[in-house]
Design a protein around this motif. Structure first.
Motif, PDB file in Angstrom:
ATOM      1  N   SER A 106      24.915 -17.607  16.445  1.00  0.00           N
ATOM      2  CA  SER A 106      23.748 -18.482  16.463  1.00  0.00           C
ATOM      3  C   SER A 106      23.680 -19.202  17.797  1.00  0.00           C
ATOM      4  N   PHE A 107      22.695 -18.827  18.602  1.00  0.00           N
ATOM      5  CA  PHE A 107      22.461 -19.471  19.890  1.00  0.00           C
ATOM      6  C   PHE A 107      21.409 -20.547  19.675  1.00  0.00           C
ATOM      7  N   ASP A 113      11.024 -26.333  21.862  1.00  0.00           N
ATOM      8  CA  ASP A 113       9.970 -26.329  20.833  1.00  0.00           C
ATOM      9  C   ASP A 113      10.106 -25.134  19.887  1.00  0.00           C
ATOM     10  N   PHE A 114      10.105 -23.921  20.408  1.00  0.00           N
ATOM     11  CA  PHE A 114      10.302 -22.719  19.610  1.00  0.00           C
ATOM     12  C   PHE A 114      10.709 -21.596  20.540  1.00  0.00           C
ATOM     13  N   GLN A 119      19.480 -15.929  16.352  1.00  0.00           N
ATOM     14  CA  GLN A 119      20.700 -15.558  15.645  1.00  0.00           C
ATOM     15  C   GLN A 119      20.817 -14.041  15.502  1.00  0.00           C
ATOM     16  N   TYR A 120      22.021 -13.559  15.754  1.00  0.00           N
ATOM     17  CA  TYR A 120      22.340 -12.141  15.579  1.00  0.00           C
ATOM     18  C   TYR A 120      23.442 -12.014  14.542  1.00  0.00           C
ATOM     19  N   LEU A 133      14.307 -18.759  14.913  1.00  0.00           N
ATOM     20  CA  LEU A 133      14.006 -19.887  14.042  1.00  0.00           C
ATOM     21  C   LEU A 133      13.573 -21.128  14.822  1.00  0.00           C
ATOM     22  N   GLY A 134      12.670 -21.882  14.205  1.00  0.00           N
ATOM     23  CA  GLY A 134      12.202 -23.133  14.777  1.00  0.00           C
ATOM     24  C   GLY A 134      12.592 -24.304  13.907  1.00  0.00           C
ATOM     25  N   GLU A 135      11.690 -25.269  13.834  1.00  0.00           N
ATOM     26  CA  GLU A 135      11.907 -26.483  13.036  1.00  0.00           C
ATOM     27  C   GLU A 135      12.200 -26.131  11.581  1.00  0.00           C
ATOM     28  N   ASN A 136      13.188 -26.798  10.996  1.00  0.00           N
ATOM     29  CA  ASN A 136      13.604 -26.569   9.604  1.00  0.00           C
ATOM     30  C   ASN A 136      13.968 -25.110   9.326  1.00  0.00           C
ATOM     31  N   ASP A 137      14.467 -24.427  10.356  1.00  0.00           N
ATOM     32  CA  ASP A 137      14.868 -23.017  10.260  1.00  0.00           C
ATOM     33  C   ASP A 137      13.742 -22.100   9.781  1.00  0.00           C
ATOM     34  N   LYS A 138      12.505 -22.450  10.091  1.00  0.00           N
ATOM     35  CA  LYS A 138      11.368 -21.580   9.786  1.00  0.00           C
ATOM     36  C   LYS A 138      11.101 -20.707  11.004  1.00  0.00           C
TER      37      LYS A 138
END
Length: 148
Positions: A106-107, A113-114, A119-120, A133-138
Protein backbone atom coordinates in the motif's frame (compact mmCIF):
# COMPACT_ATOMS: atom_id res chain seq x y z
CA UNK A 1 44.29 -4.36 14.29
CA UNK A 2 44.27 -4.43 10.46
CA UNK A 3 42.50 -7.78 10.62
CA UNK A 4 39.76 -6.36 12.87
CA UNK A 5 39.22 -3.35 10.62
CA UNK A 6 39.08 -5.54 7.51
CA UNK A 7 36.69 -7.92 9.25
CA UNK A 8 34.48 -5.00 10.30
CA UNK A 9 34.36 -3.64 6.75
CA UNK A 10 33.53 -7.06 5.32
CA UNK A 11 30.74 -7.60 7.85
CA UNK A 12 29.28 -4.19 7.09
CA UNK A 13 29.24 -4.75 3.33
CA UNK A 14 28.02 -8.34 3.61
CA UNK A 15 24.96 -7.12 5.51
CA UNK A 16 23.88 -5.28 2.34
CA UNK A 17 24.51 -8.18 -0.03
CA UNK A 18 21.38 -10.18 -0.80
CA UNK A 19 18.99 -7.77 0.90
CA UNK A 20 15.87 -7.03 -1.05
CA UNK A 21 15.79 -3.26 -0.79
CA UNK A 22 12.47 -3.18 -2.67
CA UNK A 23 10.73 -5.43 -0.14
CA UNK A 24 9.78 -8.15 -2.64
CA UNK A 25 8.35 -5.84 -5.32
CA UNK A 26 10.50 -7.33 -8.08
CA UNK A 27 7.55 -9.57 -8.98
CA UNK A 28 6.08 -6.53 -10.80
CA UNK A 29 8.75 -6.76 -13.52
CA UNK A 30 7.12 -7.43 -16.87
CA UNK A 31 3.98 -6.33 -18.66
CA UNK A 32 0.55 -6.60 -17.06
CA UNK A 33 -2.84 -6.32 -18.79
CA UNK A 34 -6.04 -5.21 -17.08
CA UNK A 35 -8.80 -7.81 -17.37
CA UNK A 36 -11.29 -7.01 -20.12
CA UNK A 37 -9.55 -3.74 -21.10
CA UNK A 38 -6.69 -2.61 -23.29
CA UNK A 39 -4.90 -1.00 -20.32
CA UNK A 40 -1.37 -2.09 -19.40
CA UNK A 41 1.42 -1.55 -16.91
CA UNK A 42 4.97 -2.32 -17.88
CA UNK A 43 7.68 -2.51 -15.20
CA UNK A 44 11.41 -3.17 -15.35
CA UNK A 45 13.97 -3.69 -12.61
CA UNK A 46 16.70 -1.08 -13.05
CA UNK A 47 18.72 -2.16 -10.00
CA UNK A 48 18.18 -3.47 -6.45
CA UNK A 49 16.61 -0.18 -5.36
CA UNK A 50 14.68 0.98 -8.44
CA UNK A 51 11.76 -0.22 -10.57
CA UNK A 52 10.58 1.95 -13.46
CA UNK A 53 7.52 1.67 -15.62
CA UNK A 54 4.62 3.20 -17.40
CA UNK A 55 0.92 2.75 -17.84
CA UNK A 56 -0.49 2.76 -21.34
CA UNK A 57 -3.55 2.03 -23.45
CA UNK A 58 -3.77 0.54 -26.88
CA UNK A 59 -5.82 2.65 -29.27
CA UNK A 60 -6.06 1.71 -32.91
CA UNK A 61 -3.02 -0.53 -32.55
CA UNK A 62 -0.98 2.35 -31.12
CA UNK A 63 0.55 2.48 -27.65
CA UNK A 64 -0.53 5.65 -25.82
CA UNK A 65 1.38 6.23 -22.56
CA UNK A 66 -0.88 7.67 -19.87
CA UNK A 67 1.40 7.57 -16.81
CA UNK A 68 5.04 7.17 -15.81
CA UNK A 69 5.97 5.61 -12.50
CA UNK A 70 8.82 4.29 -10.41
CA UNK A 71 9.37 2.56 -7.10
CA UNK A 72 12.52 3.63 -5.28
CA UNK A 73 14.18 2.39 -2.11
CA UNK A 74 16.16 5.13 -0.40
CA UNK A 75 17.00 6.12 3.16
CA UNK A 76 14.99 3.23 4.60
CA UNK A 77 11.83 4.19 2.70
CA UNK A 78 10.16 2.74 -0.37
CA UNK A 79 8.39 5.34 -2.48
CA UNK A 80 6.06 4.92 -5.47
CA UNK A 81 6.28 7.97 -7.74
CA UNK A 82 3.62 8.67 -10.35
CA UNK A 83 3.64 11.28 -13.09
CA UNK A 84 0.51 11.79 -15.16
CA UNK A 85 1.28 14.33 -17.90
CA UNK A 86 -2.15 16.02 -17.86
CA UNK A 87 -2.62 16.08 -14.06
CA UNK A 88 -0.97 17.96 -11.18
CA UNK A 89 0.71 20.30 -13.69
CA UNK A 90 2.82 17.32 -14.78
CA UNK A 91 4.44 17.09 -11.33
CA UNK A 92 5.48 13.77 -9.85
CA UNK A 93 3.48 12.66 -6.81
CA UNK A 94 5.12 10.51 -4.12
CA UNK A 95 3.36 7.70 -2.25
CA UNK A 96 5.24 6.02 0.60
CA UNK A 97 4.97 2.29 1.28
CA UNK A 98 2.97 1.53 4.42
CA UNK A 99 5.21 -1.22 5.81
CA UNK A 100 2.73 -2.17 8.53
CA UNK A 101 0.49 -4.00 6.06
CA UNK A 102 1.61 -7.56 5.40
CA UNK A 103 -0.87 -8.82 2.79
CA UNK A 104 -0.52 -5.99 0.24
CA UNK A 105 1.79 -3.23 -0.89
CA UNK A 106 0.00 0.00 0.00
CA UNK A 107 1.62 3.19 -1.26
CA UNK A 108 0.07 6.14 0.52
CA UNK A 109 -0.07 9.93 0.33
CA UNK A 110 -2.99 10.92 2.52
CA UNK A 111 -2.54 14.63 1.73
CA UNK A 112 -3.06 14.09 -2.03
CA UNK A 113 -6.57 14.69 -3.40
CA UNK A 114 -6.88 11.47 -5.45
CA UNK A 115 -5.62 8.89 -5.17
CA UNK A 116 -4.54 8.71 -1.57
CA UNK A 117 -3.51 5.07 -1.86
CA UNK A 118 -2.27 2.83 -4.66
CA UNK A 119 -2.29 -0.79 -3.56
CA UNK A 120 -0.90 -3.93 -5.17
CA UNK A 121 -1.76 -7.42 -3.97
CA UNK A 122 0.03 -10.37 -5.54
CA UNK A 123 -2.59 -13.11 -5.97
CA UNK A 124 -0.20 -15.51 -7.69
CA UNK A 125 2.74 -15.36 -10.13
CA UNK A 126 0.52 -14.21 -13.00
CA UNK A 127 -2.25 -12.18 -11.34
CA UNK A 128 -2.24 -9.00 -9.27
CA UNK A 129 -5.09 -7.01 -7.75
CA UNK A 130 -4.75 -3.22 -7.94
CA UNK A 131 -6.72 -0.74 -5.84
CA UNK A 132 -6.71 3.02 -6.44
CA UNK A 133 -8.33 4.65 -3.43
CA UNK A 134 -9.31 8.12 -2.28
CA UNK A 135 -11.17 9.53 0.70
CA UNK A 136 -12.64 6.83 2.98
CA UNK A 137 -10.94 4.19 0.79
CA UNK A 138 -13.43 4.80 -2.04
CA UNK A 139 -12.13 4.39 -5.56
CA UNK A 140 -11.77 1.58 -8.04
CA UNK A 141 -9.98 -1.73 -8.40
CA UNK A 142 -9.10 -4.26 -11.07
CA UNK A 143 -7.15 -7.44 -11.72
CA UNK A 144 -4.17 -7.55 -14.03
CA UNK A 145 -2.64 -10.61 -15.63
CA UNK A 146 1.00 -10.95 -16.58
CA UNK A 147 1.65 -11.18 -20.30
CA UNK A 148 3.91 -13.94 -21.53
Amino acid sequence: MKTLITLGILLTFSSFIGKDRLNGLGFLAGTWKTENKENYESWKVVNDSLLEGNGYKMKGGQKVVTEYFSIKASSGKIVYQATVPDQNNGKTIDFELNKSLKNKYSFENLSHDFPKKVQYTKLNDTTIFVEVLGENDKGFSYKMRKRK
